[in-house]
Design a protein around this motif. Structure first.
Motif, PDB file in Angstrom:
ATOM      1  N   SER A   3       0.822  -1.211   0.000  1.00 18.11           N
ATOM      2  CA  SER A   3       0.000   0.000   0.000  1.00 18.11           C
ATOM      3  C   SER A   3       0.851   1.254   0.000  1.00 18.11           C
ATOM      4  N   PHE A   4       2.156   1.106   0.268  1.00 13.73           N
ATOM      5  CA  PHE A   4       3.059   2.257   0.265  1.00 13.73           C
ATOM      6  C   PHE A   4       4.344   1.859  -0.441  1.00 13.73           C
ATOM      7  N   VAL A   5       4.709   2.639  -1.450  1.00 12.28           N
ATOM      8  CA  VAL A   5       5.941   2.401  -2.213  1.00 12.28           C
ATOM      9  C   VAL A   5       6.677   3.725  -2.331  1.00 12.28           C
ATOM     10  N   ASP A   6       7.942   3.745  -1.950  1.00 12.28           N
ATOM     11  CA  ASP A   6       8.711   4.994  -1.990  1.00 12.28           C
ATOM     12  C   ASP A   6       9.937   4.909  -2.886  1.00 12.28           C
ATOM     13  N   ALA A   7      10.097   3.826  -3.639  1.00 17.84           N
ATOM     14  CA  ALA A   7      11.228   3.702  -4.564  1.00 17.84           C
ATOM     15  C   ALA A   7      10.836   2.735  -5.669  1.00 17.84           C
ATOM     16  N   ILE A   8      10.948   3.181  -6.914  1.00 15.95           N
ATOM     17  CA  ILE A   8      10.581   2.336  -8.058  1.00 15.95           C
ATOM     18  C   ILE A   8      11.524   2.643  -9.228  1.00 15.95           C
ATOM     19  N   THR A   9      11.478   1.798 -10.233  1.00 13.86           N
ATOM     20  CA  THR A   9      12.186   2.022 -11.495  1.00 13.86           C
ATOM     21  C   THR A   9      11.151   2.270 -12.579  1.00 13.86           C
ATOM     22  N   THR A  56       2.329   8.485  -2.576  1.00 16.50           N
ATOM     23  CA  THR A  56       3.119   7.274  -2.758  1.00 16.50           C
ATOM     24  C   THR A  56       3.379   7.052  -4.245  1.00 16.50           C
ATOM     25  N   LEU A  57       4.347   6.184  -4.526  1.00 17.94           N
ATOM     26  CA  LEU A  57       4.681   5.815  -5.910  1.00 17.94           C
ATOM     27  C   LEU A  57       4.077   4.472  -6.278  1.00 17.94           C
ATOM     28  N   LEU A  58       2.983   4.122  -5.625  1.00 21.46           N
ATOM     29  CA  LEU A  58       2.372   2.814  -5.821  1.00 21.46           C
ATOM     30  C   LEU A  58       1.927   2.594  -7.257  1.00 21.46           C
ATOM     31  N   ALA A  59       1.419   3.639  -7.924  1.00 19.01           N
ATOM     32  CA  ALA A  59       0.936   3.477  -9.305  1.00 19.01           C
ATOM     33  C   ALA A  59       2.047   3.019 -10.232  1.00 19.01           C
ATOM     34  N   PHE A  60       3.273   3.477 -10.010  1.00  9.98           N
ATOM     35  CA  PHE A  60       4.393   3.081 -10.855  1.00  9.98           C
ATOM     36  C   PHE A  60       4.870   1.672 -10.521  1.00  9.98           C
ATOM     37  N   HIS A  65       6.148   0.478 -16.866  1.00 11.46           N
ATOM     38  CA  HIS A  65       6.399   0.833 -18.258  1.00 11.46           C
ATOM     39  C   HIS A  65       5.314   1.800 -18.737  1.00 11.46           C
ATOM     40  N   ARG A  66       5.733   2.991 -19.149  1.00 14.55           N
ATOM     41  CA  ARG A  66       4.791   4.007 -19.604  1.00 14.55           C
ATOM     42  C   ARG A  66       5.238   4.525 -20.969  1.00 14.55           C
ATOM     43  N   ARG A  67       4.276   4.681 -21.895  1.00 20.13           N
ATOM     44  CA  ARG A  67       4.571   5.148 -23.247  1.00 20.13           C
ATOM     45  C   ARG A  67       3.516   6.157 -23.670  1.00 20.13           C
ATOM     46  N   ALA A  68       3.962   7.242 -24.277  1.00 16.98           N
ATOM     47  CA  ALA A  68       3.054   8.250 -24.807  1.00 16.98           C
ATOM     48  C   ALA A  68       2.585   7.830 -26.206  1.00 16.98           C
ATOM     49  N   THR A  69       1.565   8.510 -26.714  1.00 15.03           N
ATOM     50  CA  THR A  69       1.000   8.151 -28.006  1.00 15.03           C
ATOM     51  C   THR A  69       1.849   8.718 -29.148  1.00 15.03           C
ATOM     52  N   ASN A  70       1.769   8.065 -30.299  1.00 16.45           N
ATOM     53  CA  ASN A  70       2.538   8.470 -31.475  1.00 16.45           C
ATOM     54  C   ASN A  70       1.836   9.602 -32.224  1.00 16.45           C
ATOM     55  N   LEU A  89       2.232  12.035 -15.707  1.00 12.32           N
ATOM     56  CA  LEU A  89       2.218  11.107 -14.580  1.00 12.32           C
ATOM     57  C   LEU A  89       2.362  11.888 -13.279  1.00 12.32           C
ATOM     58  N   PRO A  90       1.354  11.889 -12.404  1.00 13.63           N
ATOM     59  CA  PRO A  90       1.458  12.613 -11.132  1.00 13.63           C
ATOM     60  C   PRO A  90       2.384  11.899 -10.155  1.00 13.63           C
ATOM     61  N   VAL A  91       3.230  12.669  -9.492  1.00 16.27           N
ATOM     62  CA  VAL A  91       4.132  12.133  -8.466  1.00 16.27           C
ATOM     63  C   VAL A  91       3.990  12.974  -7.207  1.00 16.27           C
ATOM     64  N   PRO A  92       4.234  12.410  -6.041  1.00 18.59           N
ATOM     65  CA  PRO A  92       4.113  13.183  -4.800  1.00 18.59           C
ATOM     66  C   PRO A  92       5.253  14.181  -4.634  1.00 18.59           C
ATOM     67  N   PRO A  93       5.031  15.261  -3.890  1.00 19.12           N
ATOM     68  CA  PRO A  93       6.124  16.203  -3.600  1.00 19.12           C
ATOM     69  C   PRO A  93       7.261  15.492  -2.869  1.00 19.12           C
TER      70      PRO A  93
END
Length: 504
Positions: A3-9, A56-60, A65-70, A89-93
């Motif tokens: 439920s809480f993630v504070d570090a992702i790739t 939190t960074l839970l969504a990531f 893997h995130r890609r924008a449209t062509n 992509l929203p990220v927390p302060p």
């Protein structure tokens, strides 16, 4: 799922640019309508934006893997392709963006601040945009550039004014629950707190945030316990509050030794925010010592014994009971005053939203160097412009290849190849050795649109009589086979005893 993630790739990829269109206007009684191919649309960007509502960074963690449209391709009748939509992509302060080597690229704190993680590719120009006085009806268009790709490490470092640091079960969660609206899990066993908790304290005219991290134990800076995973959350705090347990059941612990152990862990922890403007090392932050659980008789007695020794360290000492709500008012006002004082010392940083992106090499220099790989002489061309031009070229169209040759010649690439010792027919690679475009170099002795033939062709390529790499390779293998056959024949005659000597 956590439920809480504070570090992702994060793996980000911008959208590809749309291809340009090669079209000729056709209308009754207008045989020379001219080129009317539109440009391709630009690919969308992948953007990180600070959103105060995110914690939190839970969504990531669920979708790394995130890609924008062509972008859409251009069309005839001067119709340009639609641009791809940006992926925001929203990220927390307090989110810190790092590259694969651990270098900090952006420190996202102010609401609305944006970081372009992967820019979209530029759309290719249509033949209408490529037309000129000398090339009036181009039979080709430029391809859209592929979007940028990047791999980033996102780490969340809580933005709080006060950090509560202490051993497990020292009462940190009880204190933050007593002075704020935060409701962390509280129990009578160690490591109850598994994730950082954040609360807002209102003490008269003072308003500040307070953070509670999992308990520290000796060796936390080297990875022991849980606290080492969350020490990053105290890096931004203005004031560090040591919560010391005066009623611990462990006979080998006391408030003085606990304080020394906590200070040792903070000193050993290496922060990566040293390059950020306004950062103050943890060992230089103001300290406040809080003796908790003084409502217990043994706790009050122990507090009396260590009070003077702790005051000799120069830190303010407060005696409280988070459970009985004793001494909390005095503590919260003192913390508010100290936070206000420390805020005034910090440099005035701009809180306005800005747009950031990874630093790029803006140098437009084109370099040529000689390499040797697999026994073959190769000349490598590097530079933003030639590598970009190669990506835009349709190598199935001879006229597009001739246009690329003209661009390279005007940029001085051929002159540099001559200076580096290149000769006609040598192998040249534009871009990296893995993934670059490889071709046999033929100097462009004559350039210009006047040498163009039919649409989509280039007379310079048709008139070239120099053997290709495949032809030269085939001749080389034929010579080797002939030599091998001759040696085999001589060896057969020798084995058969057929030797002739000239007569005298």
């Amino acid at each position: 799922m956590p439920s809480f993630v504070d570090a992702i790739t994060l793996y980000a990829a911008g959208g590809n640019g749309g291809h340009g269109c090669a079209s000729v206007h056709r209308e009754k009684f207008k045989p020379l309508g001219g080129p009317d191919g539109g440009n391709g649309g630009r690919g969308g960007d992948v953007i990180l934006e600070v959103d105060p509502q995110e914690t939190t960074l839970l969504a990531f963690h669920r979708q790394p893997h995130r890609r924008a449209t062509n972008g859409q391709p251009g069309m005839g009748d001067f119709r340009h392709g639609k641009n791809g939509e940006d992926l925001i992509l929203p990220v927390p302060p307090g989110t810190v963006v790092k590259n694969q080597n651990g270098k900090i690229l952006a420190d996202l704190t102010a609401p609305g601040t944006r970081f372009i993680a992967a820019a979209g590719g530029t759309g290719g120009r249509g033949n209408a945009a490529l037309a000129s006085k000398r090339r009036k009806a181009p039979g080709f268009a430029l391809l859209g550039e592929p979007g940028e790709e990047g791999e980033y490490r996102l780490e969340l470092k809580s933005v709080a004014d006060v950090a509560l640091v202490g051993f497990p079960s020292a009462g940190k969660s009880s204190l933050i629950a007593a002075v704020s609206a935060a409701r962390p899990k509280i129990a009578d066993y160690p490591f109850t707190t598994l994730v950082p908790n954040l609360g807002v304290v209102q003490a008269g005219q003072y308003r500040y945030t307070i953070a509670d991290v999992p308990g520290l134990i000796p060796g936390a800076a080297q990875g022991k316990g849980l606290g080492h995973e969350f020490l990053r959350h105290i890096e931004r705090c203005t004031v560090i509050v040591h919560i010391l347990d005066t009623a611990t059941l462990e006979t080998d612990r006391d408030p003085v030794n606990d304080l020394k152990a906590l200070e040792a862990e903070l000193a050993e922890y290496s922060s990566d925010l040293g390059t950020v403007e306004g950062y103050v090392p943890l060992t230089e932050r103001p300290r406040v010592i809080v003796l908790n659980k003084t409502d217990v008789p043994d706790g009050a007695a122990l507090a009396d014994m260590v009070r003077d020794e702790l005051k000799e360290l120069g830190y303010p000492v407060f005696e409280i009971s988070a459970l009985a709500h004793q001494g909390l008012s005095k503590l919260t006002y003192a913390l508010g005053e100290l936070v206000e004082k420390e805020r005034a010392k910090l440099p005035q940083l701009e809180d306005e939203a800005v747009i950031l992106r990874p630093a790029e090499n803006e140098d437009q220099e084109i370099t040529v160097r000689e390499l040797h790989a697999n026994g073959e002489q190769i000349f490598q061309v590097r530079g933003r412009r030639p590598e970009r031009w190669v990506k835009q070229t349709d190598f199935a169209n001879d006229e597009a290849i001739g246009y690329l040759a003209d661009r390279l010649a005007r940029a001085g690439v051929e002159e540099q190849l001559f200076e580096a010792g290149a000769t006609p027919g040598v192998t040249v690679v534009i871009g990296p050795m893995d993934g670059g475009v490889i071709f046999d170099w033929e100097p462009t002795m004559q350039t210009g649109a006047e040498l163009l033939g039919a649409r989509g062709t280039d007379l310079r390529l048709e008139e070239n009589t120099r053997k290709t790499r495949e032809e030269k390779r085939a001749e080389y293998y034929a010579r080797m086979d002939a030599k091998a056959a001759a040696r085999e024949e001589l060896w057969t005659e020798r084995e058969a005893g057929i030797w002739t000597e000239p007569e005298d």
